[in-house]
Design a protein around this motif. Structure first.
Motif, PDB file in Angstrom:
ATOM      1  N   ALA A 183      14.077  20.313   3.028  1.00  0.00           N
ATOM      2  CA  ALA A 183      13.204  19.798   4.088  1.00  0.00           C
ATOM      3  C   ALA A 183      13.046  18.291   3.999  1.00  0.00           C
ATOM      4  O   ALA A 183      12.868  17.606   5.019  1.00  0.00           O
ATOM      5  CB  ALA A 183      11.834  20.479   4.014  1.00  0.00           C
ATOM      6  N   ALA A 184      13.116  17.757   2.802  1.00  0.00           N
ATOM      7  CA  ALA A 184      12.943  16.314   2.625  1.00  0.00           C
ATOM      8  C   ALA A 184      13.993  15.510   3.371  1.00  0.00           C
ATOM      9  O   ALA A 184      13.760  14.360   3.766  1.00  0.00           O
ATOM     10  CB  ALA A 184      12.985  15.965   1.135  1.00  0.00           C
ATOM     11  N   GLU A 185      15.173  16.098   3.586  1.00  0.00           N
ATOM     12  CA  GLU A 185      16.222  15.379   4.306  1.00  0.00           C
ATOM     13  C   GLU A 185      15.791  15.014   5.721  1.00  0.00           C
ATOM     14  O   GLU A 185      16.218  13.987   6.262  1.00  0.00           O
ATOM     15  CB  GLU A 185      17.500  16.227   4.338  1.00  0.00           C
ATOM     16  N   ASP A 186      14.932  15.835   6.319  1.00  0.00           N
ATOM     17  CA  ASP A 186      14.425  15.574   7.671  1.00  0.00           C
ATOM     18  C   ASP A 186      12.991  15.063   7.663  1.00  0.00           C
ATOM     19  O   ASP A 186      12.440  14.769   8.725  1.00  0.00           O
ATOM     20  CB  ASP A 186      14.500  16.851   8.519  1.00  0.00           C
ATOM     21  N   ASP A 187      12.393  14.968   6.495  1.00  0.00           N
ATOM     22  CA  ASP A 187      10.984  14.579   6.373  1.00  0.00           C
ATOM     23  C   ASP A 187      10.867  13.441   5.363  1.00  0.00           C
ATOM     24  O   ASP A 187      10.035  13.458   4.466  1.00  0.00           O
ATOM     25  CB  ASP A 187      10.162  15.796   5.915  1.00  0.00           C
ATOM     26  N   ARG A 188      11.742  12.468   5.538  1.00  0.00           N
ATOM     27  CA  ARG A 188      11.886  11.381   4.567  1.00  0.00           C
ATOM     28  C   ARG A 188      10.574  10.633   4.331  1.00  0.00           C
ATOM     29  O   ARG A 188      10.218  10.342   3.187  1.00  0.00           O
ATOM     30  CB  ARG A 188      12.961  10.412   5.064  1.00  0.00           C
ATOM     31  N   ASP A 189       9.861  10.326   5.393  1.00  0.00           N
ATOM     32  CA  ASP A 189       8.640   9.534   5.247  1.00  0.00           C
ATOM     33  C   ASP A 189       7.607  10.235   4.371  1.00  0.00           C
ATOM     34  O   ASP A 189       6.987   9.612   3.506  1.00  0.00           O
ATOM     35  CB  ASP A 189       8.027   9.220   6.617  1.00  0.00           C
ATOM     36  N   GLU A 190       7.433  11.534   4.594  1.00  0.00           N
ATOM     37  CA  GLU A 190       6.445  12.263   3.802  1.00  0.00           C
ATOM     38  C   GLU A 190       6.905  12.419   2.359  1.00  0.00           C
ATOM     39  O   GLU A 190       6.102  12.321   1.426  1.00  0.00           O
ATOM     40  CB  GLU A 190       6.168  13.624   4.426  1.00  0.00           C
ATOM     41  N   ALA A 191       8.199  12.675   2.164  1.00  0.00           N
ATOM     42  CA  ALA A 191       8.715  12.786   0.796  1.00  0.00           C
ATOM     43  C   ALA A 191       8.475  11.492   0.028  1.00  0.00           C
ATOM     44  O   ALA A 191       8.036  11.511  -1.135  1.00  0.00           O
ATOM     45  CB  ALA A 191      10.202  13.130   0.823  1.00  0.00           C
ATOM     46  N   TYR A 192       8.739  10.351   0.675  1.00  0.00           N
ATOM     47  CA  TYR A 192       8.521   9.068   0.004  1.00  0.00           C
ATOM     48  C   TYR A 192       7.033   8.764  -0.168  1.00  0.00           C
ATOM     49  O   TYR A 192       6.635   8.139  -1.160  1.00  0.00           O
ATOM     50  CB  TYR A 192       9.203   7.942   0.778  1.00  0.00           C
ATOM     51  N   ARG A 193       6.218   9.212   0.778  1.00  0.00           N
ATOM     52  CA  ARG A 193       4.779   8.983   0.654  1.00  0.00           C
ATOM     53  C   ARG A 193       4.227   9.694  -0.581  1.00  0.00           C
ATOM     54  O   ARG A 193       3.460   9.106  -1.366  1.00  0.00           O
ATOM     55  CB  ARG A 193       4.052   9.487   1.908  1.00  0.00           C
ATOM     56  N   VAL A 194       4.628  10.958  -0.764  1.00  0.00           N
ATOM     57  CA  VAL A 194       4.091  11.756  -1.870  1.00  0.00           C
ATOM     58  C   VAL A 194       4.792  11.433  -3.191  1.00  0.00           C
ATOM     59  O   VAL A 194       4.141  11.257  -4.222  1.00  0.00           O
ATOM     60  CB  VAL A 194       4.212  13.262  -1.556  1.00  0.00           C
ATOM     61  N   ASN A 195       6.113  11.362  -3.153  1.00  0.00           N
ATOM     62  CA  ASN A 195       6.879  11.202  -4.390  1.00  0.00           C
ATOM     63  C   ASN A 195       7.086   9.752  -4.798  1.00  0.00           C
ATOM     64  O   ASN A 195       7.279   9.466  -5.987  1.00  0.00           O
ATOM     65  CB  ASN A 195       8.256  11.858  -4.241  1.00  0.00           C
ATOM     66  N   GLY A 196       7.079   8.841  -3.823  1.00  0.00           N
ATOM     67  CA  GLY A 196       7.359   7.444  -4.120  1.00  0.00           C
ATOM     68  C   GLY A 196       6.131   6.563  -4.142  1.00  0.00           C
ATOM     69  O   GLY A 196       5.890   5.825  -5.101  1.00  0.00           O
ATOM     70  N   ASP A 197       5.324   6.626  -3.064  1.00  0.00           N
ATOM     71  CA  ASP A 197       4.160   5.743  -2.959  1.00  0.00           C
ATOM     72  C   ASP A 197       2.998   6.187  -3.850  1.00  0.00           C
ATOM     73  O   ASP A 197       2.354   5.344  -4.499  1.00  0.00           O
ATOM     74  CB  ASP A 197       3.684   5.683  -1.507  1.00  0.00           C
TER      75      ASP A 197
END
Length: 293
Positions: free
Chosen positions: A74-88
């Protein structure tokens, strides 16, 4: 030094409901920590002021972050949320911990590697994630490193299974009860890891002076097919487990074909090697069978 030698007061983000958070809460409490497990509705991890207040009011010595975006495809199509939770988020938490004088313990993943190695990966090996999930988790590692916080432990783990939440082993057992055959990918090799053991390593490591990045996985290696076969055999189910190539089970996100992690740095810090993955699979399956009686 082990967690028994030095304990403290721990806020555990995701501690009430998470696949890792729940056993971690139990393990830390058993080790002598005062624990405050939270959910996102109780304490918004993105609200830095709220997290700072929670650390201050609880007089926390440790902040454990088990919150993550783990839906790899799902992260492939939900990049912003993946980066928000996992990156930011990890960077925000690191800055809060820096100002509070609190140790941050954070989980990362084997997906930071591209899977082209011919030996188990060590912590200093070059990273090269091949998916949005892996890249977002690496961004979280880098955000912690760039925050100015030096008091942190990042544990890269992999292929998690354990009680209380959906996971690969539980899914395979559920399917095996109703099928004569399971066809499972055999050309991806990794490090199966029992969440109860992972919680124990986290607790022990947090009681030491060791800092930095650690690989924290079950000892040994397996394919997804071998992991499924071991679980089905432990459950005594007659289902056949047949190996297939990744090409026969296409997925949106690229998986590293080989992502076995080397545990020696963790073992040196806590004074023991993690248990072999196949022993923990049998333990998990037996306990699941007993709880369903």
């Amino acid at each position: 030094m082990s967690a028994r030698a030095q304990t403290g007061r721990a806020v555990i983000l995701g501690g009430q409901t998470g696949l890792v958070g729940r056993p971690l809460t139990q393990t830390l409490a058993a080790a002598g920590y005062a624990v405050l497990p939270t959910t996102r509705s109780q304490l918004d991890p993105f609200d830095a002021d709220a997290v700072a207040r929670a650390l201050a009011s609880f007089e926390a010595t440790h902040l454990f972050n088990t919150v993550a975006y783990t839906a790899v495809d799902a992260a492939e199509d939900d990049r912003d949320e993946a980066y928000r939770v996992n990156g930011d988020l990890p960077g925000r938490l690191a800055r809060v911990c820096r100002d509070a004088g609190t140790l941050l313990v954070h989980l990362s993943t084997d997906f930071v590697f591209d899977g082209t190695a011919n030996r188990p990966y060590v912590e200093d090996d070059a990273v090269n994630p091949q998916s949005v999930y892996g890249a977002s988790k690496l961004a979280g590692e880098q955000a912690i490193a760039d925050s100015g916080l030096t008091d942190f432990q990042i544990l890269r783990t992999a292929w998690l299974y354990g009680p209380g939440k959906k996971n690969f082993v539980a899914t395979m057992l559920g399917l095996a009860k109703d099928r004569e055959e399971l066809r499972v990918v055999a050309d991806q090799i990794g490090s199966p890891t029992y969440t109860v053991d992972l919680a124990g390593w986290m607790a022990e490591l947090a009681g030491t002076a060791a800092r930095g990045i650690f690989h924290a996985v079950g000892s040994g290696q397996a394919s997804w097919c071998e992991l499924a076969a071991a679980a089905v055999a432990a459950a005594g189910l007659p289902c056949r487990v047949t190996p297939i190539a990744s090409a026969e089970y296409p997925q949106k996100a690229a998986r590293p074909p080989y992502s076995v992690l080397d545990n020696r740095k963790l073992a040196a810090a806590i004074g023991r090697l993690p248990r072999p993955w196949d022993a923990t699979v049998r333990e998990y399956v037996y306990e699941q069978m007993q709880s369903s009686i």
